[in-house]
Design a protein around this motif. Sequence first.
Motif, short mmCIF file in Angstrom:
data_model
loop_
_atom_site.label_atom_id
_atom_site.label_comp_id
_atom_site.label_asym_id
_atom_site.label_seq_id
_atom_site.Cartn_x
_atom_site.Cartn_y
_atom_site.Cartn_z
N SER A 24 67.42 55.09 48.36
CA SER A 24 67.14 55.77 49.62
C SER A 24 65.95 55.81 50.28
CB SER A 24 67.86 57.04 49.88
OG SER A 24 69.24 57.14 49.50
N ARG A 25 64.92 56.11 49.59
CA ARG A 25 63.60 56.47 49.99
C ARG A 25 62.71 55.04 49.79
NH1 ARG A 25 59.37 58.58 46.50
NH2 ARG A 25 59.77 58.01 44.43
N ARG A 26 63.18 53.90 49.48
CA ARG A 26 62.48 52.54 49.52
C ARG A 26 62.91 51.94 50.74
NH1 ARG A 26 59.48 54.68 46.30
NH2 ARG A 26 59.80 54.65 44.01
N SER A 27 62.05 51.21 51.22
CA SER A 27 62.11 50.22 52.41
C SER A 27 63.20 49.22 52.08
CB SER A 27 60.83 49.54 53.01
OG SER A 27 59.97 50.68 53.16
N THR A 28 63.99 48.80 53.15
CA THR A 28 65.07 47.97 52.87
C THR A 28 64.96 46.79 54.12
OG1 THR A 28 66.64 49.17 54.35
CG2 THR A 28 66.56 49.56 51.88
N GLY A 48 62.98 44.43 54.51
CA GLY A 48 61.53 44.17 55.24
C GLY A 48 61.17 45.46 56.36
N SER A 49 61.72 46.48 56.65
CA SER A 49 61.59 47.58 57.37
C SER A 49 61.05 48.99 56.71
CB SER A 49 62.90 47.91 58.26
OG SER A 49 63.51 48.75 57.44
N THR A 50 60.55 49.77 57.32
CA THR A 50 60.15 50.84 56.89
C THR A 50 61.09 52.02 56.61
OG1 THR A 50 59.28 51.52 58.81
CG2 THR A 50 57.83 50.33 57.31
N TYR A 51 62.38 51.66 56.75
CA TYR A 51 63.49 52.37 56.84
C TYR A 51 64.34 52.24 55.32
CZ TYR A 51 67.14 55.45 58.74
OH TYR A 51 67.96 56.57 58.96
N GLY A 52 64.76 53.34 54.72
CA GLY A 52 65.64 53.11 53.63
C GLY A 52 67.06 53.39 53.83
N ALA A 53 67.62 54.33 53.17
CA ALA A 53 69.02 54.52 53.52
C ALA A 53 68.89 56.05 53.94
CB ALA A 53 69.95 54.53 52.14
N GLY A 54 68.84 56.03 55.11
CA GLY A 54 68.62 57.47 55.86
C GLY A 54 67.38 58.14 56.02
N PHE A 55 66.30 57.36 55.65
CA PHE A 55 65.05 57.94 55.58
C PHE A 55 64.03 57.04 55.99
CE2 PHE A 55 67.24 60.75 52.52
CZ PHE A 55 66.91 61.83 52.69
N TRP A 56 63.04 57.27 56.59
CA TRP A 56 61.68 56.75 57.09
C TRP A 56 60.87 56.80 56.11
CZ3 TRP A 56 61.84 53.42 61.03
CH2 TRP A 56 62.61 53.44 61.95
N THR A 57 60.42 55.74 55.25
CA THR A 57 59.51 55.72 54.24
C THR A 57 57.97 55.33 54.60
OG1 THR A 57 59.64 53.27 53.96
CG2 THR A 57 61.58 54.39 53.14
#
Length: 131
Positions: free
Chosen positions: A41-45, A47-56
Motif C-alpha cells: 500500500s505504501r509503495r508507488s505503483t 510509475g506514480s507516487t501513489y500506492g494503494a490508498g496512500f501518497w508515497t
Amino acid sequence: MRLTYTRLHARTYARFGRLYLDNGVAPDGQRVLPEGWVDWSRRSTLGSTYGAGFWTNDGSDDFTKWRISKGFPKDGYFASGFLGQRIYIVPSAKLVIVSFGYSRPPDFGMEDDLALIAAAIRATPGKTNSL
C-alpha cells in the motif's frame, strides 16, 4: 477502502493510521490486514507516487522531493482527504499525525503539516533520525 465524507473523530483516523504503522496488526495482536498489504500500500505503483490508498515518498518527482526536504522522511506516506484532511504515517519515527480542518488551496496546509511532522520527529525520544 475509501473514507469519503465520513464523519469520524480524529482519534478514529489516528487508529486507522496506527493500524498501518503496526503493519496491519491491531492493538490486541489480531492481524486485520493481510501480511504484506501495508508494504504494498505504501509503495508507488504504475510509475506514480501513489500506492494503494496512500501518497508515497518513494518517488523522485518534485512534489516528493519538496516534502522530503521539509522534513517528511522518505519512508513516510499519507492519505489525503477533503480540503487538506490527512493521515500521515512515518514508520522510522513510529509516528502517526492526523490533520483536520479547512485548509486553503493550492497546498491545502501541507507546508504547515510538514513543519509539524518535522517538529514532532525532532521531539520524539529515541527516534530514528531519517531526515
